[in-house]
Design a protein around this motif. Structure first.
Motif, PDB file in Angstrom:
ATOM      1  N   VAL A  24      82.205  49.720  63.826  1.00  0.00           N
ATOM      2  CA  VAL A  24      82.377  48.310  63.463  1.00  0.00           C
ATOM      3  C   VAL A  24      81.725  48.032  62.106  1.00  0.00           C
ATOM      4  O   VAL A  24      82.323  47.390  61.231  1.00  0.00           O
ATOM      5  CB  VAL A  24      81.777  47.390  64.557  1.00  0.00           C
ATOM      6  N   LEU A  25      80.508  48.543  61.904  1.00  0.00           N
ATOM      7  CA  LEU A  25      79.829  48.355  60.625  1.00  0.00           C
ATOM      8  C   LEU A  25      80.608  49.029  59.495  1.00  0.00           C
ATOM      9  O   LEU A  25      80.740  48.474  58.402  1.00  0.00           O
ATOM     10  CB  LEU A  25      78.406  48.913  60.694  1.00  0.00           C
ATOM     11  N   ARG A  26      81.126  50.231  59.768  1.00  0.00           N
ATOM     12  CA  ARG A  26      81.953  50.946  58.770  1.00  0.00           C
ATOM     13  C   ARG A  26      83.110  50.067  58.307  1.00  0.00           C
ATOM     14  O   ARG A  26      83.342  49.922  57.101  1.00  0.00           O
ATOM     15  CB  ARG A  26      82.502  52.218  59.422  1.00  0.00           C
TER      16      ARG A  26
ATOM     17  N   ILE B 126      88.650  39.987  71.229  1.00  0.00           N
ATOM     18  CA  ILE B 126      88.473  38.601  71.663  1.00  0.00           C
ATOM     19  C   ILE B 126      87.148  38.431  72.400  1.00  0.00           C
ATOM     20  O   ILE B 126      86.397  37.478  72.147  1.00  0.00           O
ATOM     21  CB  ILE B 126      89.677  38.168  72.536  1.00  0.00           C
ATOM     22  N   CYS B 127      86.842  39.383  73.286  1.00  0.00           N
ATOM     23  CA  CYS B 127      85.568  39.291  74.017  1.00  0.00           C
ATOM     24  C   CYS B 127      84.376  39.432  73.071  1.00  0.00           C
ATOM     25  O   CYS B 127      83.392  38.684  73.175  1.00  0.00           O
ATOM     26  CB  CYS B 127      85.502  40.361  75.101  1.00  0.00           C
ATOM     27  N   VAL B 128      84.451  40.403  72.146  1.00  0.00           N
ATOM     28  CA  VAL B 128      83.321  40.589  71.225  1.00  0.00           C
ATOM     29  C   VAL B 128      83.136  39.341  70.369  1.00  0.00           C
ATOM     30  O   VAL B 128      82.002  38.887  70.152  1.00  0.00           O
ATOM     31  CB  VAL B 128      83.509  41.846  70.345  1.00  0.00           C
ATOM     32  N   CYS B 129      84.235  38.760  69.881  1.00  0.00           N
ATOM     33  CA  CYS B 129      84.111  37.543  69.065  1.00  0.00           C
ATOM     34  C   CYS B 129      83.526  36.396  69.881  1.00  0.00           C
ATOM     35  O   CYS B 129      82.696  35.635  69.387  1.00  0.00           O
ATOM     36  CB  CYS B 129      85.470  37.137  68.493  1.00  0.00           C
ATOM     37  N   GLY B 130      83.991  36.257  71.118  1.00  0.00           N
ATOM     38  CA  GLY B 130      83.416  35.233  71.990  1.00  0.00           C
ATOM     39  C   GLY B 130      81.918  35.452  72.165  1.00  0.00           C
ATOM     40  O   GLY B 130      81.115  34.521  72.029  1.00  0.00           O
ATOM     41  N   PHE B 131      81.527  36.690  72.446  1.00  0.00           N
ATOM     42  CA  PHE B 131      80.117  37.021  72.631  1.00  0.00           C
ATOM     43  C   PHE B 131      79.305  36.775  71.361  1.00  0.00           C
ATOM     44  O   PHE B 131      78.232  36.175  71.401  1.00  0.00           O
ATOM     45  CB  PHE B 131      79.970  38.509  73.018  1.00  0.00           C
TER      46      PHE B 131
ATOM     47  N   ALA C  22      89.474  34.862  67.092  1.00  0.00           N
ATOM     48  CA  ALA C  22      89.980  36.223  67.299  1.00  0.00           C
ATOM     49  C   ALA C  22      91.480  36.214  67.566  1.00  0.00           C
ATOM     50  O   ALA C  22      92.216  37.077  67.087  1.00  0.00           O
ATOM     51  CB  ALA C  22      89.239  36.878  68.462  1.00  0.00           C
ATOM     52  N   MET C  23      91.955  35.211  68.323  1.00  0.00           N
ATOM     53  CA  MET C  23      93.391  35.118  68.617  1.00  0.00           C
ATOM     54  C   MET C  23      94.186  34.883  67.348  1.00  0.00           C
ATOM     55  O   MET C  23      95.273  35.438  67.174  1.00  0.00           O
ATOM     56  CB  MET C  23      93.643  33.975  69.591  1.00  0.00           C
ATOM     57  N   ARG C  24      93.654  34.043  66.466  1.00  0.00           N
ATOM     58  CA  ARG C  24      94.360  33.772  65.214  1.00  0.00           C
ATOM     59  C   ARG C  24      94.536  35.035  64.397  1.00  0.00           C
ATOM     60  O   ARG C  24      95.478  35.171  63.631  1.00  0.00           O
ATOM     61  CB  ARG C  24      93.565  32.750  64.387  1.00  0.00           C
TER      62      ARG C  24
ATOM     63  N   ARG D 131      80.966  35.253  63.641  1.00  0.00           N
ATOM     64  CA  ARG D 131      82.379  35.136  64.043  1.00  0.00           C
ATOM     65  C   ARG D 131      83.300  35.248  62.827  1.00  0.00           C
ATOM     66  O   ARG D 131      84.278  36.015  62.839  1.00  0.00           O
ATOM     67  CB  ARG D 131      82.589  33.779  64.727  1.00  0.00           C
ATOM     68  N   ASP D 132      82.972  34.526  61.759  1.00  0.00           N
ATOM     69  CA  ASP D 132      83.841  34.542  60.583  1.00  0.00           C
ATOM     70  C   ASP D 132      83.738  35.859  59.821  1.00  0.00           C
ATOM     71  O   ASP D 132      84.723  36.338  59.271  1.00  0.00           O
ATOM     72  CB  ASP D 132      83.480  33.365  59.657  1.00  0.00           C
ATOM     73  N   MET D 133      82.541  36.459  59.780  1.00  0.00           N
ATOM     74  CA  MET D 133      82.404  37.733  59.073  1.00  0.00           C
ATOM     75  C   MET D 133      83.227  38.818  59.756  1.00  0.00           C
ATOM     76  O   MET D 133      83.865  39.636  59.097  1.00  0.00           O
ATOM     77  CB  MET D 133      80.935  38.145  58.998  1.00  0.00           C
ATOM     78  N   VAL D 134      83.204  38.831  61.084  1.00  0.00           N
ATOM     79  CA  VAL D 134      83.952  39.828  61.841  1.00  0.00           C
ATOM     80  C   VAL D 134      85.457  39.601  61.685  1.00  0.00           C
ATOM     81  O   VAL D 134      86.248  40.545  61.718  1.00  0.00           O
ATOM     82  CB  VAL D 134      83.496  39.766  63.316  1.00  0.00           C
TER      83      VAL D 134
END
Lengths: 209, 209, 209
Positions: free
Chosen positions: B139-141, C38-43, C28-30, C141-144
């Motif tokens: 993920v970081l990569r 989606i789960c990671v973004c929610g978390f 994440a859905m967008r 969230r936005d960086m990911v």
């Protein structure tokens, strides 16, 4: 003597902080961020590398908790630049930032190395901490601006200058150099090689693409 | 017996590290990074997941501080790949990386789970730590390469294989399985399900867009 | 009384968590992520700010380790939204999210400030921790999602509302306000100013570009 060392480290943090904060403010302005974004980018660039180092060597309180005046001064600097200085004026100064930035690189590297070495980390980790302290503020600045970090793609020596400075620190410290000398030499070597690299337009070895 | 366990964990870290570092190097080359960027991407991919796990479970010194040979070996590997191997050659091998990467996934997950479990974390946190150790290097990569992480969008089981392996570890450990067995089974289950998922071209359930 | 305070903090964490998780799922859905993304973004959105705060003030176990039910509930929420609710339905509700999100902002800020203040941090750091707890989930969230964080560029008060709420907490706590009152006032001030800012369409001062 310990008091002297503490004061030296403190003064170094101050100087480097301003140069780095300005580069963060400028990056945020280029991306049309608002005043919150500009302040966060200034903070991340100025304090990100040192904070990451403190997390990694598990050093609390953070350097900016021990020394909140620098936090407030940086906040004031960022807000003032955001509200009162045109981006084009700052941009015109961007070339002039090279020298303060090289000084910041040397100072941050030296304090990172010093704190890591004094806390008993081994040589290799100490060098890594110097490089991280000096460069990861800029990496975070670029990541937040949604760009591949300049550090990783401009083919110029930057992290390598810090690694070189850190190496001389460790060498001098292991040779029992007088108190404070390794710190000063590390900052000097880093800043000087960075300045030389810019002046002589040195490039990193090319990649086999 | 504790010595045996320590050695097993160490050996696992080594094997997984090389596979992950190569995937980081390749990603950096695709983005035309310089030698510094390539090394940092290799390091982040190889050590990022384990370092994040160590920060989260507050474990110091980091696994790479206890074991600096792996740091130096990874650095040498990254520099060598950057300077002496053409990207197209590495690229041709990218398909072959699938198997070492699946092994790395299993090994990293197993060591992450083991360290977390031994340090007394509850089951749910242990599973989370296994998944984070195994996947967050990647993920970081991707974040550093300015992309949405592959882990989040390729609709193939990867994190889920690690979660499955971690679940078997916790089950076996709670059933008082013999020393070393949960570790091995966890790595095996993770690697095998990942391999199967690639071979059978399994997909995650579709999202209601 | 301490039991009461603990319960209040806990309940606040629950409420804010759901609102933030939904905003992560939607982002994440967008970006057409899969169920893992989606789960990671929610978390990340729900737990990222609080986790970063816990790392910074060196507080272990993390709030979500002490309280794993909230982890499982969030996981179930994210999976259910991903698999059973169309993005367009969630999108239609995005405007309605403004109010729960403002409540989450107030609650997260209040708990962040409380935990930091009780652990003995100075006032300035406490305010910073409140703002970080309240806003950095959204930044992650936005960086990911490979975007410049909304927090930094939408020219609307968000972090500033949290800073204002945190400031009132510190003021009340220093004036020896009755137990629990600073917490409630902080959450109220933050949520109310955010709601007012949205309703009145307030803007941050413009930048000199």
């Amino acid at each position: 003597m310990d008091v002297w060392r503490q004061h030296a480290v403190l003064a170094l943090e101050w100087l480097g902080t301003a140069a780095f904060a300005i580069s963060g403010v400028l990056s945020a302005m280029r991306k049309r961020m608002d005043v919150v974004g500009i302040c966060v980018c200034g903070f991340l660039t100025a304090f990100g590398g040192g904070t990451l180092r403190d997390v990694l060597i598990d050093r609390r309180p953070f350097f900016w908790v021990e020394n909140q005046a620098v936090l407030l001064a940086t906040l004031a600097l960022c807000v003032a630049l955001a509200l009162f200085i045109r981006q084009s004026h700052l941009e015109r100064g961007a070339r002039w930032l090279d020298i303060p930035d090289a000084i910041g690189l040397g100072l941050f590297c030296a304090t990172g190395v010093e704190l890591s070495w004094v806390s008993g980390q081994p040589a290799l980790v100490t060098i890594l901490m110097g490089v991280i302290t000096a460069t990861f503020g800029g990496v975070l600045r670029d990541m937040v601006a949604n760009e591949i970090p300049t550090l990783f793609r401009d083919h110029r020596p930057y992290a390598i200058c810090a690694a070189l400075g850190a190496l001389t620190y460790v060498g001098l410290a292991q040779a029992d150099a007088p108190e404070g000398m390794p710190l000063a030499v590390c900052a000097g070597v880093t800043t000087f090689t960075r300045w030389l690299a810019l002046r002589r337009d040195w490039r990193l070895p090319p990649i086999k693409n």
